[in-house]
Design a protein around this motif. Structure first.
Motif, short mmCIF file in Angstrom:
data_model
loop_
_atom_site.label_atom_id
_atom_site.label_comp_id
_atom_site.label_asym_id
_atom_site.label_seq_id
_atom_site.Cartn_x
_atom_site.Cartn_y
_atom_site.Cartn_z
N ILE A 4 1.97 -9.48 9.31
CA ILE A 4 1.41 -9.69 7.98
C ILE A 4 0.38 -10.82 8.07
CG2 ILE A 4 1.94 -10.28 5.60
CD1 ILE A 4 4.85 -9.23 6.23
N THR A 5 -0.88 -10.46 7.89
CA THR A 5 -1.99 -11.39 8.03
C THR A 5 -2.49 -11.85 6.66
OG1 THR A 5 -3.63 -9.64 7.94
CG2 THR A 5 -2.75 -10.19 10.12
N SER A 11 -4.95 -8.24 0.08
CA SER A 11 -5.05 -6.87 -0.43
C SER A 11 -3.91 -6.51 -1.39
CB SER A 11 -5.09 -5.88 0.73
OG SER A 11 -3.81 -5.78 1.35
N LEU A 12 -2.84 -7.29 -1.41
CA LEU A 12 -1.68 -6.99 -2.26
C LEU A 12 -1.88 -7.41 -3.71
CD1 LEU A 12 1.22 -7.98 0.14
CD2 LEU A 12 0.36 -5.69 -0.38
N ASN A 13 -2.83 -8.30 -3.97
CA ASN A 13 -3.11 -8.75 -5.34
C ASN A 13 -1.85 -9.20 -6.06
OD1 ASN A 13 -5.93 -8.21 -5.20
ND2 ASN A 13 -5.43 -6.05 -5.38
N VAL A 43 8.19 -7.42 13.29
CA VAL A 43 7.06 -7.64 12.39
C VAL A 43 7.31 -8.90 11.59
CG1 VAL A 43 5.78 -6.71 10.43
CG2 VAL A 43 6.60 -5.17 12.21
N GLY A 44 6.34 -9.79 11.54
CA GLY A 44 6.47 -11.02 10.78
C GLY A 44 5.11 -11.51 10.32
N ALA A 50 0.93 -16.60 6.51
CA ALA A 50 1.87 -17.52 5.87
C ALA A 50 1.12 -18.61 5.11
CB ALA A 50 2.78 -18.14 6.92
N GLN A 51 0.04 -19.12 5.69
CA GLN A 51 -0.72 -20.17 5.02
C GLN A 51 -1.38 -19.63 3.75
OE1 GLN A 51 -0.71 -23.50 6.13
NE2 GLN A 51 -1.34 -23.65 4.00
#
Length: 64
Positions: A4-5, A11-13, A43-44, A50-51
């Motif tokens: 997850i970048t 893109s998730l809004n 996957v992480g 995270a930031q």
């Protein structure tokens, strides 16, 4: 299929005020939580993902 970048987070809004989020990843389908430590296919979050979450949302709890 990937980590997850920051780009994927954007893109998730996710609206302001959301404090908890659950991500559906392949970890569950692969049963990775039941495998020995060190499985590199887990996957992480990437560091930038995270930031981005910390800097741009009110989320305090993340689950998978």
């Amino acid at each position: 299929h990937t980590n997850i970048t920051a780009e994927s987070m954007k893109s998730l809004n996710i609206p302001k005020g959301v404090r908890r989020v659950l991500f559906r990843t392949l970890n569950t389908d692969r049963g990775l939580m039941w495998k020995a430590a060190g499985d590199m296919s887990y996957v992480g979050f990437t560091e930038d993902g995270a930031q981005w979450l910390v800097d741009n949302t009110d989320i305090k709890l993340v689950g998978d």
